[in-house]
Design an enzyme around this catalytic site. Sequence first.
Site, short mmCIF file in Angstrom:
data_model
loop_
_atom_site.label_atom_id
_atom_site.label_comp_id
_atom_site.label_asym_id
_atom_site.label_seq_id
_atom_site.Cartn_x
_atom_site.Cartn_y
_atom_site.Cartn_z
N ASP A 48 0.80 -1.25 0.00
CA ASP A 48 0.00 0.00 0.00
C ASP A 48 0.83 1.29 0.00
OD1 ASP A 48 -1.56 -2.10 0.81
OD2 ASP A 48 -2.10 -1.25 2.73
N GLN A 64 4.20 0.53 2.14
CA GLN A 64 4.44 -0.70 2.88
C GLN A 64 5.59 -1.43 2.20
OE1 GLN A 64 2.27 -2.29 5.74
NE2 GLN A 64 2.78 -0.12 5.87
N SER A 108 -0.29 0.17 7.47
CA SER A 108 -0.63 1.35 6.67
C SER A 108 -1.17 2.52 7.48
CB SER A 108 -1.64 0.97 5.60
OG SER A 108 -0.99 0.25 4.60
N ARG A 175 -7.73 -1.11 11.46
CA ARG A 175 -6.43 -0.58 11.00
C ARG A 175 -6.54 0.50 9.94
NH1 ARG A 175 -6.24 -6.08 9.62
NH2 ARG A 175 -6.68 -6.51 7.44
N GLU A 229 -10.49 -2.41 4.33
CA GLU A 229 -9.13 -1.94 4.59
C GLU A 229 -8.94 -0.55 3.99
OE1 GLU A 229 -6.23 -5.63 5.03
OE2 GLU A 229 -6.71 -5.30 2.95
C1 FRU Z 1 -3.79 -3.71 2.76
C2 FRU Z 1 -3.19 -4.10 4.10
C3 FRU Z 1 -3.56 -3.10 5.18
C4 FRU Z 1 -2.45 -3.28 6.17
C5 FRU Z 1 -1.27 -3.49 5.26
C6 FRU Z 1 -0.20 -4.40 5.80
O1 FRU Z 1 -3.07 -4.24 1.69
O2 FRU Z 1 -3.57 -5.40 4.47
O3 FRU Z 1 -4.84 -3.27 5.73
O4 FRU Z 1 -2.28 -2.15 6.98
O5 FRU Z 1 -1.77 -4.05 4.06
O6 FRU Z 1 0.89 -4.44 4.92
#
Ligand code: FRU
Length: 486
Positions: A48, A64, A108, A175, A229
Amino acid sequence: MNALQNTWNRLFAQMPALRENDPQRGQAQSGRFRPQLHVSPPTGWLNDPNGLCQIGDVYHVFYQFSPFDPEGGLKFWGHCTSRDLLHWDFAGVPLLPDQPGDCHGVYSGSALTEDGNLYLYYTGNVKRTGSYDYIRTGRETNTMLAISRDGRGIESKECLMTNKDYPAGLTLHVRDPKVWKQDGVYYMIQGARTLDDRGVALLFSSPDRRSWRYIHTLRTANPFGYMWECPDLYELDGKTVLSVSPQGVPADGFRYQNKYQSVICFLEPDFLHASVPDGFQELDAGFDFYAPQTFLARDGRRIQIAWMGVPDEETHTNATLADGWQHILTLPRELSVQNGVLCQNPVRELSAWWNQETSFKVGFCRQTEACFELELFNGGEDFEAAFAGGLVCTYRKSDGLFSLRFTDPQLGGGRTLRARKVGRLSRIRVFFDVSSAEIFLNDGEAVFSTRLYPQAEAYHIQAHGRQLHGFYRFHKANAPTNQCTP
Ligand code: FRU
């Protein structure tokens, strides 16, 4: 600066090929599938986009990042900067999993820029060792705040909320805080999974950026996936847009064909009083698009960047794995609302970047650069355009269907077909960048994004249609810029 960060910075200092302005940097960035105008990780895995913002003339994108393994793993925040939203310099790895509250991943989040500081809100992921389902038991998802002056070093980190601070009725999956300021109040939206397995978004407010009060939950009347998400919420052309990336939405004809989705809807009358209407607009109809986030540029543009990939897609083999890295972010896209539809178009900087242009009438066939734009006008008629010998776009006027098909399975890394009813189609813009294609239909009403892995000699277009005409554009080094007027 803490010990782990010092260690990382020492390691980073020994990796000259990754440092900004280093003459060797081009080498680390090169490679057969490395894009020229998209964010990609120097090594390892990217997912992300996080913490998008502009400070002065510099755009900051965090993402990420699992630097040690192209298949993913422990999550850090990678960082890169740009002055034109097209050329990105890797700027290190500022956020590390180095606290009890984020030791199994800095997940994220978003950036708020104020008082000369970057306030980075993110999820601290903690997974206990034991036999847990990691949904209802065995994990912590903490809302964390890291403060930075320049995005490169972190001055302080603190945990603002833990699971007990979130409303009742939720699993431990909460999250991806997105924070913004409106009318003197700070707001935060987070994605969550309820105990009865429904995706929802939680709203909080704060007078001071640090103490947060839960306001209410945004939910649909009918279930729409088991988890939402990476939510985002913003004002655009007089509308309030809610953007979420739901998991667990079943395919519906040509819609929702990917493993997970990214959708928007408009909230009325505003986010403080709205429930979420059933019925979403899917943001991308291609194979590779997830977890979009936006920021407001200084010139007022709402710009969106997404991960050009989808989690847990078993059907995709990314050919860059062999080169030790995986995934890229999309081109930054300018958003607008036209006739009740959220439209996405590549940032206008891209048009200024091309300095070579060829026009053509009634079809087109040529060897191409690895990075180019093709703009097509089909006069509303059927047409077909084949890229790199095995990615075929087709439009059928009889039913208004636009489709994207890999006729060469290797080229698509295992993917086959995506399609969308677009009705009348008149203008098509294709942005091709080495191993990615983003196709914008009718000024961004529909978009198809996909990765693809052409052999070096395969960069080629073959397009035909009764009324097909258009422009081919690219950038030639050392040629004057701004020759093209798309
Ligand atoms: C979305 C996700 C988010 C999380 C992150 C972890 O792709 O699953 O919800 O914060 O990736 O890398």
